[in-house]
Write a protein that holds these residues in place. Structure first.
Motif, PDB file in Angstrom:
ATOM      1  N   LEU A   1      -8.271   2.624  -2.092  1.00 31.79           N
ATOM      2  CA  LEU A   1      -7.087   3.049  -1.344  1.00 31.79           C
ATOM      3  C   LEU A   1      -6.242   1.863  -0.897  1.00 31.79           C
ATOM      4  CD1 LEU A   1      -8.546   5.992   0.771  1.00 31.79           C
ATOM      5  CD2 LEU A   1      -7.190   6.109  -1.329  1.00 31.79           C
ATOM      6  N   ASN A   2      -6.870   0.772  -0.486  1.00 30.82           N
ATOM      7  CA  ASN A   2      -6.108  -0.398  -0.048  1.00 30.82           C
ATOM      8  C   ASN A   2      -5.445  -1.123  -1.213  1.00 30.82           C
ATOM      9  OD1 ASN A   2      -6.062  -0.978   2.935  1.00 30.82           O
ATOM     10  ND2 ASN A   2      -8.181  -0.342   2.610  1.00 30.82           N
ATOM     11  N   ILE A   3      -6.095  -1.150  -2.362  1.00 27.17           N
ATOM     12  CA  ILE A   3      -5.447  -1.732  -3.543  1.00 27.17           C
ATOM     13  C   ILE A   3      -4.213  -0.902  -3.899  1.00 27.17           C
ATOM     14  CG2 ILE A   3      -5.676  -2.178  -6.015  1.00 27.17           C
ATOM     15  CD1 ILE A   3      -8.647  -2.878  -5.439  1.00 27.17           C
ATOM     16  N   ALA A   4      -4.357   0.402  -3.896  1.00 29.32           N
ATOM     17  CA  ALA A   4      -3.230   1.280  -4.219  1.00 29.32           C
ATOM     18  C   ALA A   4      -2.105   1.119  -3.201  1.00 29.32           C
ATOM     19  CB  ALA A   4      -3.693   2.735  -4.267  1.00 29.32           C
ATOM     20  N   GLU A   5      -2.445   1.094  -1.931  1.00 31.04           N
ATOM     21  CA  GLU A   5      -1.419   0.956  -0.899  1.00 31.04           C
ATOM     22  C   GLU A   5      -0.718  -0.392  -0.986  1.00 31.04           C
ATOM     23  OE1 GLU A   5      -0.708   1.713   3.864  1.00 31.04           O
ATOM     24  OE2 GLU A   5      -2.741   1.811   3.080  1.00 31.04           O
ATOM     25  N   GLY A   6      -1.479  -1.446  -1.218  1.00 25.08           N
ATOM     26  CA  GLY A   6      -0.873  -2.769  -1.352  1.00 25.08           C
ATOM     27  C   GLY A   6       0.085  -2.844  -2.515  1.00 25.08           C
ATOM     28  N   ASN A   7      -0.274  -2.237  -3.623  1.00 25.48           N
ATOM     29  CA  ASN A   7       0.596  -2.251  -4.799  1.00 25.48           C
ATOM     30  C   ASN A   7       1.837  -1.385  -4.618  1.00 25.48           C
ATOM     31  OD1 ASN A   7      -0.487  -4.066  -6.737  1.00 25.48           O
ATOM     32  ND2 ASN A   7      -2.221  -2.686  -6.946  1.00 25.48           N
ATOM     33  N   GLY A   8       1.790  -0.472  -3.689  1.00 25.37           N
ATOM     34  CA  GLY A   8       2.933   0.394  -3.440  1.00 25.37           C
ATOM     35  C   GLY A   8       3.930  -0.165  -2.446  1.00 25.37           C
ATOM     36  N   LYS A   9       3.652  -1.335  -1.898  1.00 25.68           N
ATOM     37  CA  LYS A   9       4.522  -1.927  -0.879  1.00 25.68           C
ATOM     38  C   LYS A   9       5.451  -2.967  -1.481  1.00 25.68           C
ATOM     39  CE  LYS A   9       2.488   0.000   2.717  1.00 25.68           C
ATOM     40  NZ  LYS A   9       3.130   0.811   3.691  1.00 25.68           N
ATOM     41  N   TYR A  10       6.629  -3.061  -0.898  1.00 24.33           N
ATOM     42  CA  TYR A  10       7.551  -4.143  -1.262  1.00 24.33           C
ATOM     43  C   TYR A  10       7.353  -5.336  -0.335  1.00 24.33           C
ATOM     44  CZ  TYR A  10       9.950  -0.957  -4.363  1.00 24.33           C
ATOM     45  OH  TYR A  10      10.242  -0.097  -5.379  1.00 24.33           O
ATOM     46  N   THR A  11       6.668  -5.121   0.761  1.00 23.47           N
ATOM     47  CA  THR A  11       6.358  -6.189   1.714  1.00 23.47           C
ATOM     48  C   THR A  11       5.119  -6.938   1.232  1.00 23.47           C
ATOM     49  OG1 THR A  11       5.054  -4.630   2.995  1.00 23.47           O
ATOM     50  CG2 THR A  11       7.353  -4.884   3.634  1.00 23.47           C
ATOM     51  N   PRO A  12       4.723  -8.011   1.901  1.00 25.13           N
ATOM     52  CA  PRO A  12       3.535  -8.755   1.450  1.00 25.13           C
ATOM     53  C   PRO A  12       2.311  -7.855   1.269  1.00 25.13           C
ATOM     54  CG  PRO A  12       4.667  -9.973   3.158  1.00 25.13           C
ATOM     55  CD  PRO A  12       5.352  -8.627   3.056  1.00 25.13           C
TER      56      PRO A  12
ATOM     57  N   ASP B   1      -0.848  -9.072   0.432  1.00 21.55           N
ATOM     58  CA  ASP B   1      -2.139  -9.723   0.613  1.00 21.55           C
ATOM     59  C   ASP B   1      -2.953  -9.118   1.746  1.00 21.55           C
ATOM     60  OD1 ASP B   1      -0.101 -11.017   2.216  1.00 21.55           O
ATOM     61  OD2 ASP B   1      -1.547 -12.603   2.646  1.00 21.55           O
ATOM     62  N   ARG B   2      -2.311  -8.549   2.756  1.00 22.85           N
ATOM     63  CA  ARG B   2      -3.040  -7.919   3.860  1.00 22.85           C
ATOM     64  C   ARG B   2      -3.917  -6.780   3.333  1.00 22.85           C
ATOM     65  NH1 ARG B   2      -0.967  -3.478   7.170  1.00 22.85           N
ATOM     66  NH2 ARG B   2      -2.477  -3.148   8.806  1.00 22.85           N
ATOM     67  N   TYR B   3      -3.357  -5.965   2.462  1.00 25.49           N
ATOM     68  CA  TYR B   3      -4.108  -4.827   1.910  1.00 25.49           C
ATOM     69  C   TYR B   3      -5.220  -5.312   0.978  1.00 25.49           C
ATOM     70  CZ  TYR B   3      -0.298  -2.233   3.913  1.00 25.49           C
ATOM     71  OH  TYR B   3       0.615  -1.717   4.789  1.00 25.49           O
ATOM     72  N   PHE B   4      -4.946  -6.349   0.223  1.00 24.49           N
ATOM     73  CA  PHE B   4      -5.961  -6.904  -0.662  1.00 24.49           C
ATOM     74  C   PHE B   4      -7.080  -7.554   0.149  1.00 24.49           C
ATOM     75  CE2 PHE B   4      -2.332  -7.449  -3.920  1.00 24.49           C
ATOM     76  CZ  PHE B   4      -2.446  -6.119  -4.300  1.00 24.49           C
ATOM     77  N   ASP B   5      -6.734  -8.157   1.293  1.00 25.19           N
ATOM     78  CA  ASP B   5      -7.762  -8.704   2.196  1.00 25.19           C
ATOM     79  C   ASP B   5      -8.677  -7.595   2.711  1.00 25.19           C
ATOM     80  OD1 ASP B   5      -7.620 -11.509   2.445  1.00 25.19           O
ATOM     81  OD2 ASP B   5      -5.880 -11.375   3.767  1.00 25.19           O
ATOM     82  N   ILE B   6      -8.077  -6.481   3.104  1.00 26.46           N
ATOM     83  CA  ILE B   6      -8.871  -5.355   3.599  1.00 26.46           C
ATOM     84  C   ILE B   6      -9.758  -4.813   2.488  1.00 26.46           C
ATOM     85  CG2 ILE B   6      -8.756  -2.997   4.517  1.00 26.46           C
ATOM     86  CD1 ILE B   6      -6.096  -3.904   5.916  1.00 26.46           C
ATOM     87  N   ALA B   7      -9.210  -4.700   1.277  1.00 23.24           N
ATOM     88  CA  ALA B   7     -10.005  -4.225   0.137  1.00 23.24           C
ATOM     89  C   ALA B   7     -11.164  -5.167  -0.138  1.00 23.24           C
ATOM     90  CB  ALA B   7      -9.115  -4.093  -1.101  1.00 23.24           C
TER      91      ALA B   7
END
Length: 87
Positions: free
Chosen positions: A16-27, A29-35
């Motif tokens: 879910l965090n990889i998907a959410e991170g890829n769906g953002k136009y903002t940085p 790396d926060r989502y990838f860190d959580i993943a």
């Protein structure tokens, strides 16, 4: 069997965090860190499952090897998407 619940929750969080991170136009790396953290938590849950002998160690090692690959890929994603981190 709490470790099985944690494994399910943490492994779901990875995707879910990889998907959410890829769906953002903002940085991202926060989502990838959580993943990445969730992948490490999943590995910890697998260690507990081995210790409590819920499943054979050989079977769990397949999952741990997969998690090593996932963490490696996430580290590369974090490095590529973060301007503030050293390569």
């Amino acid at each position: 069997m709490a470790a099985l619940y944690q494994l399910d929750r943490a492994s779901t969080s990875i995707a879910l965090n990889i998907a959410e991170g890829n769906g953002k136009y903002t940085p991202k790396d926060r989502y990838f860190d959580i993943a990445r953290g969730s992948a490490l938590e999943s590995a910890g849950a697998l260690d507990i499952i081995i210790t409590k002998e819920y499943y054979p160690k050989e079977q769990i090692n397949l999952g741990k090897n997969m998690l090593r690959s996932i963490v490696s890929m996430l580290v590369l994603l974090i490095k590529r998407t973060s301007k503030d981190r050293a390569p």
